[in-house]
Design a protein around this motif. Structure first.
Motif, PDB file in Angstrom:
ATOM      1  N   SER A 188      12.206   1.546   4.428  1.00 37.24           N
ATOM      2  CA  SER A 188      12.135   0.482   5.366  1.00 37.24           C
ATOM      3  C   SER A 188      11.000   0.121   5.990  1.00 37.24           C
ATOM      4  N   ILE A 189       9.746   0.376   5.329  1.00 36.77           N
ATOM      5  CA  ILE A 189       8.279   0.292   5.816  1.00 36.77           C
ATOM      6  C   ILE A 189       8.125  -1.223   6.099  1.00 36.77           C
ATOM      7  N   LEU A 190       8.625  -2.171   5.286  1.00 37.66           N
ATOM      8  CA  LEU A 190       8.299  -3.545   5.532  1.00 37.66           C
ATOM      9  C   LEU A 190       9.007  -3.890   6.719  1.00 37.66           C
ATOM     10  N   ARG A 247       0.766  -1.195   0.024  1.00 39.17           N
ATOM     11  CA  ARG A 247      -0.099  -0.062   0.007  1.00 39.17           C
ATOM     12  C   ARG A 247       0.765   1.260   0.020  1.00 39.17           C
ATOM     13  N   PHE A 248       1.887   1.104   0.530  1.00 44.21           N
ATOM     14  CA  PHE A 248       2.860   2.247   0.754  1.00 44.21           C
ATOM     15  C   PHE A 248       4.335   1.910   0.536  1.00 44.21           C
ATOM     16  N   PRO A 249       4.535   1.726  -0.789  1.00 41.11           N
ATOM     17  CA  PRO A 249       5.997   1.251  -1.237  1.00 41.11           C
ATOM     18  C   PRO A 249       7.093   2.278  -1.102  1.00 41.11           C
ATOM     19  N   ASP A 250       6.755   3.391  -0.916  1.00 44.27           N
ATOM     20  CA  ASP A 250       7.677   4.579  -1.153  1.00 44.27           C
ATOM     21  C   ASP A 250       8.591   4.791   0.231  1.00 44.27           C
ATOM     22  N   VAL A 274      -1.970   4.852   7.996  1.00 45.30           N
ATOM     23  CA  VAL A 274      -2.134   6.192   8.369  1.00 45.30           C
ATOM     24  C   VAL A 274      -0.713   6.864   8.866  1.00 45.30           C
ATOM     25  N   ALA A 275      -0.443   6.281  10.111  1.00 47.03           N
ATOM     26  CA  ALA A 275       0.747   6.642  10.731  1.00 47.03           C
ATOM     27  C   ALA A 275       2.349   6.992   9.765  1.00 47.03           C
ATOM     28  N   ALA A 276       2.248   5.890   8.942  1.00 50.84           N
ATOM     29  CA  ALA A 276       3.451   5.630   7.948  1.00 50.84           C
ATOM     30  C   ALA A 276       3.378   6.878   7.007  1.00 50.84           C
ATOM     31  N   ARG A 277       2.147   7.142   6.361  1.00 53.59           N
ATOM     32  CA  ARG A 277       1.852   8.232   5.298  1.00 53.59           C
ATOM     33  C   ARG A 277       2.045   9.542   5.784  1.00 53.59           C
ATOM     34  N   ALA A 278       1.318   9.681   7.094  1.00 50.36           N
ATOM     35  CA  ALA A 278       1.301  11.062   7.477  1.00 50.36           C
ATOM     36  C   ALA A 278       2.855  11.460   8.108  1.00 50.36           C
ATOM     37  N   LEU A 279       3.666  10.395   8.465  1.00 49.62           N
ATOM     38  CA  LEU A 279       4.966  10.932   9.150  1.00 49.62           C
ATOM     39  C   LEU A 279       5.854  11.046   7.859  1.00 49.62           C
ATOM     40  N   THR A 280       5.745  10.241   6.719  1.00 47.83           N
ATOM     41  CA  THR A 280       6.703  10.573   5.459  1.00 47.83           C
ATOM     42  C   THR A 280       6.148  12.038   4.846  1.00 47.83           C
ATOM     43  N   ASP A 281       5.007  12.237   4.766  1.00 47.72           N
ATOM     44  CA  ASP A 281       4.303  13.265   4.305  1.00 47.72           C
ATOM     45  C   ASP A 281       4.765  14.579   4.983  1.00 47.72           C
ATOM     46  N   ARG A 282       4.533  14.683   6.330  1.00 53.24           N
ATOM     47  CA  ARG A 282       4.758  15.675   7.060  1.00 53.24           C
ATOM     48  C   ARG A 282       6.370  15.880   7.234  1.00 53.24           C
ATOM     49  N   PHE A 283       7.136  14.914   7.153  1.00 53.77           N
ATOM     50  CA  PHE A 283       8.589  15.126   7.080  1.00 53.77           C
ATOM     51  C   PHE A 283       9.178  15.713   5.648  1.00 53.77           C
ATOM     52  N   ALA A 284       8.283  15.178   4.566  1.00 49.64           N
ATOM     53  CA  ALA A 284       8.884  16.010   3.529  1.00 49.64           C
ATOM     54  C   ALA A 284       8.403  17.340   3.578  1.00 49.64           C
TER      55      ALA A 284
END
Length: 210
Positions: free
Chosen positions: A42-44, A36-39, A92-102
């Motif tokens: 180290s998400i795996l 769902r969130f390959p980008d 949600v946590a993974a996507r929100a963290l990477t988006d906010r970090f960017a």
């Protein structure tokens, strides 16, 4: 031995297969998050650590306190509820963290320039991300029995179980889910936040490319 009885070897085999099923369940859940969130970096690894901690902690509390007996028929369903309900919060946590970090990469680099280690530089983002990821489940738990009527409680009541017993079972399930969501989101956010920096404390460029 009466028909339907299971000997010690059968019980042991049932427990072994149940734990193997939980391990497979956890691995598949982590792979699903990865798809769902390959980008995310180290998400795996982050998802696997989060779901393993979720299943382990949830089952340790439930069985350690004697809420349910340690049996094959309880291991798999309880682990499934814990891991399954925590998948959405993890994404949600993974996507929100990477988006906010960017978006706030400059602020993080400014904190690094002031001498803060990566863990402290990204900590404000992690707190905001966890609050956003956990809020839906917290609100749902607060309204159980008043607005939100979960299926387990309704099903038990319709099946003729004493309403108080049905409510007690549902309370256990709801707090199991809440604890699972909190554990998985926290672990995945913390692990992922450590992977947003290089070994020499430089930030990764997560800006989407055309």
């Amino acid at each position: 031995m009466e028909q339907g009885d299971v000997g010690p070897l059968g019980v042991a085999a049932s427990l072994v297969w149940s734990w193997l099923w939980i391990a497979g369940m956890t691995a598949y859940a982590a792979w699903t998050v990865r798809r769902r969130f390959p980008d995310a970096p180290s998400i795996l690894l982050a998802a696997a650590a989060g779901f393993a901690a979720t299943a382990g902690l949830s089952l340790a509390v439930l069985f350690g306190l004697g809420v349910f007996p340690v049996e094959g028929r309880t291991l798999v369903p309880l682990a499934g509820m814990a891991v399954g309900n925590s998948m959405t919060a993890s994404v949600v946590a993974a996507r929100a963290l990477t988006d906010r970090f960017a978006e706030q990469r400059g602020q993080v680099e400014a904190a690094l320039a002031l001498g803060l280690p990566p863990r402290q530089a990204v900590e404000p983002l992690v707190r905001v991300v966890l609050r956003d990821a956990l809020t839906p489940q917290v609100e749902k738990t607060r309204t159980v029995g008043l607005v939100f009527l979960p299926g387990a409680m309704v099903g038990l009541i319709l099946a003729g179980v004493d309403p108080l017993d049905a409510v007690l079972v549902q309370v256990v399930v709801m707090y199991l889910v809440l604890g699972a969501v909190a554990t998985s989101a926290s672990v995945i956010a913390v692990v992922l936040s450590r992977r947003l920096f290089t070994a020499d404390w430089r930030t990764l460029d997560l800006t989407p490319t055309d």
